[in-house]
Design a protein around this motif. Structure first.
Motif, PDB file in Angstrom:
ATOM      1  N   ILE A 190      -7.387   9.825  -7.261  1.00 52.18           N
ATOM      2  CA  ILE A 190      -7.157   8.552  -7.963  1.00 52.18           C
ATOM      3  C   ILE A 190      -5.944   7.842  -7.374  1.00 52.18           C
TER       4      ILE A 190
ATOM      5  N   LEU B  86       1.114   3.838  -3.065  1.00 56.60           N
ATOM      6  CA  LEU B  86       0.593   5.175  -2.775  1.00 56.60           C
ATOM      7  C   LEU B  86       1.656   6.244  -3.021  1.00 56.60           C
TER       8      LEU B  86
ATOM      9  N   PHE C  74       0.827  -1.205   0.000  1.00 57.58           N
ATOM     10  CA  PHE C  74       0.000   0.000   0.000  1.00 57.58           C
ATOM     11  C   PHE C  74       0.860   1.252   0.000  1.00 57.58           C
TER      12      PHE C  74
ATOM     13  N   PHE D  91      -4.884   7.829  -4.347  1.00 58.18           N
ATOM     14  CA  PHE D  91      -5.294   7.143  -3.122  1.00 58.18           C
ATOM     15  C   PHE D  91      -6.161   5.939  -3.460  1.00 58.18           C
ATOM     16  N   ILE D  92      -7.142   6.145  -4.354  1.00 56.46           N
ATOM     17  CA  ILE D  92      -8.100   5.083  -4.655  1.00 56.46           C
ATOM     18  C   ILE D  92      -7.418   3.881  -5.259  1.00 56.46           C
ATOM     19  N   GLN D  93      -6.492   4.120  -6.177  1.00 57.39           N
ATOM     20  CA  GLN D  93      -5.837   2.982  -6.829  1.00 57.39           C
ATOM     21  C   GLN D  93      -5.002   2.194  -5.835  1.00 57.39           C
TER      22      GLN D  93
ATOM     23  N   TYR E   1      -5.590   2.017  -2.694  1.00 54.44           N
ATOM     24  CA  TYR E   1      -6.568   1.374  -1.811  1.00 54.44           C
ATOM     25  C   TYR E   1      -7.166   0.139  -2.469  1.00 54.44           C
TER      26      TYR E   1
END
Lengths: 83, 249
Positions: B219, B96, B92, B221-223, B225
């Motif tokens: 994006i 990130l 992660f 963060f979302i990717q 995550y």
């Protein structure tokens, strides 16, 4: 991390996930069918055709299951509490 | 003059090194990865060095992160999954920070190279396969037949399930790679329009560039995550074969 709680970004994440889910099964299905055609059975073009159809079915089924799982949730992609 | 929007993805060797025909030159991607690793390591060490009962800013951020990842693991794998905590956290943080560093103008986005994302995806998927076989033996093949399948559907379901299993690492890799690449191409095109638009009309694409940068931040963060959640889901599937099939994908 705060972003993943925002409904807009959560929805964006879901949309992105569904799209690639469809593409990936098509790639794998078509690729497997083509490989069988080319190297194993030499049944061109039927391996590719069957592979693509199976890939499309698998993709549609995965997306359907995902969408069903998300339905009625808060929109977060990891709605896994219901098990 | 219009700049090629794919230009930022080209790799240039800083220090060409070749060992017996193998190209291990130092290029922007390698350098950026080193920076990311150093940044993450230093940040986390600084955050955990004080260990106060009342945490400072950095320590509370680290504690938030640990709780966040712990939540994902408990949701998808349960208590047994906590042995994968170091792996999941590392993945992660690395992804990130690669995504975030790529947003600094002029820097290189490592996750826009499919080699990087595919390596992570296939490593995670390989680990889940190895673990599944080690835990369940031949019964692990049962993932190819979902529970509740009528007998006459089994010959059809096996190839379909095989395809959707094999699609897992590919969708994992392609998703991260495609999102990062597409975002940066859009940023490049918009900024190219700003430059060629001049003062008169150039402010419009420039405003969009700034807005897109904000979206890309989300994006990023979302990717990271999604990649983390799916890593946990795939590893969790190896733990419990069925019954949790509903949230398997």
């Amino acid at each position: 991390m705060s972003h993943s709680n925002d409904p807009f970004y959560a929805g964006l994440g879901q949309a992105v996930r569904l799209g690639t889910e469809l593409i990936a099964t098509l790639i794998v299905g078509g690729g497997l069918g083509w490989a069988i055609d080319e190297y194993v059975l030499e049944t061109e073009p039927w391996g590719l055709v069957v592979g693509l159809v199976l890939g499309a079915i698998a993709g549609g089924r995965n997306v359907y299951r995902l969408a069903q799982r998300w339905q009625g949730g808060t929109g977060k992609p990891n709605q896994t509490k219901q098990r | 003059m219009q700049e090629n929007p794919l230009h930022p993805f080209e790799l240039h060797n800083f220090i060409p090194i070749e060992v017996s025909g193998l190209d291990i030159s130092i290029n922007q991607a390698v350098l950026t990865m080193w920076i990311v690793v150093a940044l993450v390591a230093v940040l986390m060490m600084m955050a955990s060095s004080a260990r106060r009962l009342v945490p400072g800013k950095l320590q509370s951020l680290a504690e938030l992160l640990v709780e966040f990842i712990r939540g994902i693991i408990l949701d998808t794998m349960g208590e047994r999954g906590m042995k994968f905590f170091p792996l999941v956290t590392t993945l992660f943080l690395f992804i990130l920070f690669c995504n975030l560093i790529g947003l600094v103008p002029g820097s290189y986005t490592v996750t826009s190279q499919i080699v990087v994302t595919a390596l992570f995806a296939f490593a995670v998927y390989g680990l889940s396969l190895v673990m599944g076989v080690a835990l369940h033996g031949a019964k692990f093949l049962g993932i190819l037949v979902p529970p509740g399948t009528p007998a006459w559907l089994v010959p059809l379901m096996i190839p379909i399930e095989l395809i959707s299993q094999l699609a897992r690492p590919i969708s994992l890799a392609v998703r991260l790679f495609a999102n990062m690449t597409a975002g940066h191409v859009i940023l490049g095109v918009l900024f190219g329009l700003t430059v060629s638009g001049g003062v008169l009309i150039g402010w419009l694409p420039f405003a969009f560039t700034i807005a897109m940068n904000g979206l890309e931040l989300g994006i990023a963060f979302i990717q990271a995550y999604i990649f983390t959640v799916l890593t946990c889901v795939y590893l969790g599937d190896a733990f419990h074969l069925h019954g949790h099939d509903e949230h398997a994908h």
